[in-house]
Design an enzyme around this catalytic site. Structure first.
Site, mmCIF file in Angstrom:
data_model
loop_
_atom_site.group_PDB
_atom_site.id
_atom_site.type_symbol
_atom_site.label_atom_id
_atom_site.label_comp_id
_atom_site.label_asym_id
_atom_site.label_seq_id
_atom_site.Cartn_x
_atom_site.Cartn_y
_atom_site.Cartn_z
ATOM 1 N N ILE A 19 -0.080 -18.582 -2.653
ATOM 2 C CA ILE A 19 -0.299 -18.936 -4.064
ATOM 3 C C ILE A 19 -0.161 -20.450 -4.225
ATOM 4 C CG2 ILE A 19 0.567 -18.640 -6.433
ATOM 5 C CD1 ILE A 19 -0.681 -16.093 -5.330
ATOM 6 N N GLU A 141 -3.301 -23.573 5.670
ATOM 7 C CA GLU A 141 -1.996 -22.916 5.539
ATOM 8 C C GLU A 141 -1.616 -22.274 6.872
ATOM 9 O OE1 GLU A 141 -1.828 -19.754 2.561
ATOM 10 O OE2 GLU A 141 0.048 -19.034 3.443
ATOM 11 N N ASP A 241 10.058 -19.954 -10.186
ATOM 12 C CA ASP A 241 9.474 -18.619 -10.329
ATOM 13 C C ASP A 241 8.628 -18.600 -11.597
ATOM 14 O OD1 ASP A 241 10.942 -17.967 -8.149
ATOM 15 O OD2 ASP A 241 12.434 -16.738 -9.210
ATOM 16 N N CYS A 382 -15.099 2.565 -3.067
ATOM 17 C CA CYS A 382 -15.270 2.902 -1.653
ATOM 18 C C CYS A 382 -14.840 4.356 -1.396
ATOM 19 C CB CYS A 382 -14.553 1.888 -0.770
ATOM 20 S SG CYS A 382 -15.289 1.833 0.866
ATOM 21 N N GLY A 384 -12.821 5.966 -3.055
ATOM 22 C CA GLY A 384 -12.769 6.538 -4.405
ATOM 23 C C GLY A 384 -14.133 7.053 -4.834
ATOM 24 N N ARG A 463 -17.269 3.105 7.069
ATOM 25 C CA ARG A 463 -18.076 3.737 8.129
ATOM 26 C C ARG A 463 -18.882 4.915 7.583
ATOM 27 N NH1 ARG A 463 -16.019 1.602 12.873
ATOM 28 N NH2 ARG A 463 -13.833 1.036 12.702
ATOM 29 N N HIS A 508 -16.820 -3.103 -2.560
ATOM 30 C CA HIS A 508 -15.518 -3.542 -3.096
ATOM 31 C C HIS A 508 -15.714 -4.662 -4.119
ATOM 32 C CE1 HIS A 508 -12.833 -1.315 -0.393
ATOM 33 N NE2 HIS A 508 -13.838 -1.400 0.457
ATOM 34 N N GLU A 510 -13.745 -5.694 -6.278
ATOM 35 C CA GLU A 510 -12.497 -6.440 -6.551
ATOM 36 C C GLU A 510 -12.443 -7.779 -5.824
ATOM 37 O OE1 GLU A 510 -12.760 -3.649 -4.783
ATOM 38 O OE2 GLU A 510 -11.339 -3.555 -3.116
#
Ligand code: GLN
Length: 532
Positions: A19, A141, A241, A382, A384, A463, A508, A510
């Site tokens: 992040i 990173e 935080d 997928c 789902g 697959r 996907h 997302e």
């Protein structure tokens, strides 16, 4: 010439280096620079594609079909950078390449060693990204924590790169922890001193320290850290935080991190605030007008990272609708025994994510049946989508034992079956149908209403596939095929006619959602759920 920012982590893992790196990318982009990111993972797997989500969390997929670390997801969500297989390297990938070269005889009789051969390979991969992606700044990173044996070759490589590049061309940012010890009411700097000491032993002097902390850092603590870690006081940055990860860029901006980085890299760009991001993303997250309850039915729900991009995309869908999304995580295996009515009380939308293997499958099918019959907005991704097809075949078309051949090889009705090219596949790594493929959408569907265009491109990782032999029988009973891959006539999106909102997609979505640009399917799913 591109400049480099190397991000390392100290004291403990899970400090949020991903992040932090993504936020640095956001800040620099806001200042008008073109950035890209690269994640170096010290494990010996060639990529995370073969790892269990409990080990690794989600596997993020790029357009070119690389299975990568989930941090690339954070980088894409925070910036406009676009990644390829080159943006994630692992120790496994580096060793594989070096050993392949050795077998070919490329090293001309030399002894092949960690230094210089492994480190040169790492440097080559980092420079390739800078060269080919044509950016002002590459943020690199390094996974793991300073002091780990595994990450040493990566740290040596970045030490050498920094030395080669010289001042103003590369900097090191070290993300560290200032633990707050309640009993003495104090923030401790010693772990940071030790971690920076370990870095210095291998020749790396950090330029900036990002101090993860629960409480604000007092000026005297900043001075102490600066003195003992050999950095300027202004380079001790508080990384407190945050309520939401999307507030981190603003928090770091308040500490003037962007200006500090630009000064150290000797880059001059006009000052620019984060107002657009703050107005659209942060304000709506903090003060949403609406609230919605979404159930995610999966088998890895105990692990927050397993469905990372899905959870984030749901939050983005919420931002687009000015709504707080309460994600209710439901274990699909437990659902097999329990009652759906009870489990889904108060739920306004139901999502079944991707997955592999038979554990919890029947629980997911139970959830889908509930959503279809009770007219609750449903989003299947997928696996789902595949299970929504199975559910429809079983309960609407009367094929009682319909299944995917992933779970029952001998099923009488294999409504989901192996893709033709998968029959020859014998190895597990990087052999799925991976990456971006085009999809053509039918008008007058939920999908078209969301995307507002007929031709889209989405990323895949699977697959198995909708079996076209069952297309007629399923559609004759009300299943709608709204998206098809035009080259191979593969079913990519299904819907249920007459339902409030019921979409299953083989890809996907997302992976392409961003907080300030929610994916259209997630946006519309949340909009439909809000009306429930
Ligand atoms: N296991 C299914 C397949 O391989 C679904 C994969 C997924 O959900 N990513 O096709």
């Amino acid at each position: 010439m591109s400049k480099y920012i190397f991000v390392t982590g100290g004291v403990v893992s899970s400090l949020g280096k991903g992040i932090a790196s993504a936020s640095i990318g956001k800040l620099l982009e806001t200042r008008g620079l073109k950035v890209t990111s690269l994640k170096c993972d010290p494990y010996l797997n060639v990529d995370p594609g073969t790892m269990n989500p409990y080990q690794h969390g989600e596997v993020y997929v790029t357009d070119d079909g690389a299975e990568t670390d989930l941090d690339l997801g954070h980088y894409e969500r925070f910036t406009n950078a676009h990644f390829t297989k080159d943006n994630n390297i692992t120790a496994g990938k580096i060793y594989y390449s070096v050993i392949t070269k050795e077998r070919r005889g490329d090293y001309l009789g030399k002894t092949v060693q960690i230094i210089p051969h492994i480190t040169d390979e790492i440097k080559g991969c980092i420079k390739k990204v800078a060269r080919e992606q044509d950016v002002d700044v590459v943020i690199v990173e390094i996974g793991g924590t300073v002091g780990d044996i595994e990450s040493l070759p990566f740290l040596e490589a970045i030490r050498q790169l920094r030395w080669e590049m010289g001042e103003h061309y590369a900097i090191n940012i070290h993300v560290t922890l200032l633990p707050y010890i309640k009993s003495c009411g104090e923030q401790k700097t010693k772990p940071t001193q030790h971690s920076v000491g370990t870095l210095r032993e291998i020749g790396i002097q950090p330029d900036i320290l990002l101090c993860r902390t629960e409480k604000p850092i007092l000026q005297e603590q900043r001075e102490k850290i600066a003195l003992f870690c050999n950095v300027d006081v202004e380079s001790v940055i508080e990384a407190a935080d945050a309520k939401s990860i999307y507030e981190v860029p603003s928090n770091l901006k308040k500490e003037h991190l962007d200006t500090l980085i630009l000064k150290k890299l000797n880059i001059k760009t006009p000052e620019k605030d984060l107002k657009a991001w703050e107005d659209f993303v942060v304000k709506r997250l903090r003060h949403p007008k609406h609230e919605v309850n979404i159930a995610v039915v999966g088998k890895y729900i105990q692990l927050p990272d397993a469905y990372k991009s899905i959870y984030e995309a749901l939050i983005h869908g919420g931002i687009a609708n000015d709504a707080k999304v309460n994600i209710i995580k439901i274990d699909s295996e437990n659902l097999e025994k329990g009652k759906a009515d009870k489990a889904f009380k108060g739920i306004q939308g139901l999502l079944v994510p991707g997955g592999f293997g038979s554990r919890g499958i029947e629980g997911k099918i139970k959830a889908i049946k509930y959503a279809r019959e009770k007219n609750v907005p449903f989003f299947g991704i997928c696996l789902g989508m595949q299970l929504a097809t199975v559910e429809f075949a079983r309960h609407v078309c009367g094929m009682k034992t319909a299944n995917s051949t992933e779970f029952d090889k001998n099923t009488k009705d294999p409504v989901i079956s192996l893709l033709a090219e998968q029959h020859q596949v014998t190895t597990m790594g990087a052999t799925m149908r991976l990456g971006a493929y085009p999809c053509h959408l039918e008008k007058d569907t939920f999908s078209f209403a969301a995307y507002k265009k007929e031709d889209i491109s989405e990323r895949h990782r699977h697959r198995f596939e909708f079996n076209n032999d069952y297309r007629d029988v399923l559609t004759s009973k009300g299943l709608l095929i709204s998206g098809v891959n035009p080259q191979r006539d593969l079913v990519e999106v299904i819907e249920v006619k007459g339902h409030r909102w019921f979409v299953g997609c083989q890809f996907h979505p997302e992976f392409q959602s961003k907080p300030d640009k929610a994916h259209p399917l997630f946006r519309d799913f949340i909009a439909a759920a809000l009306k429930t």
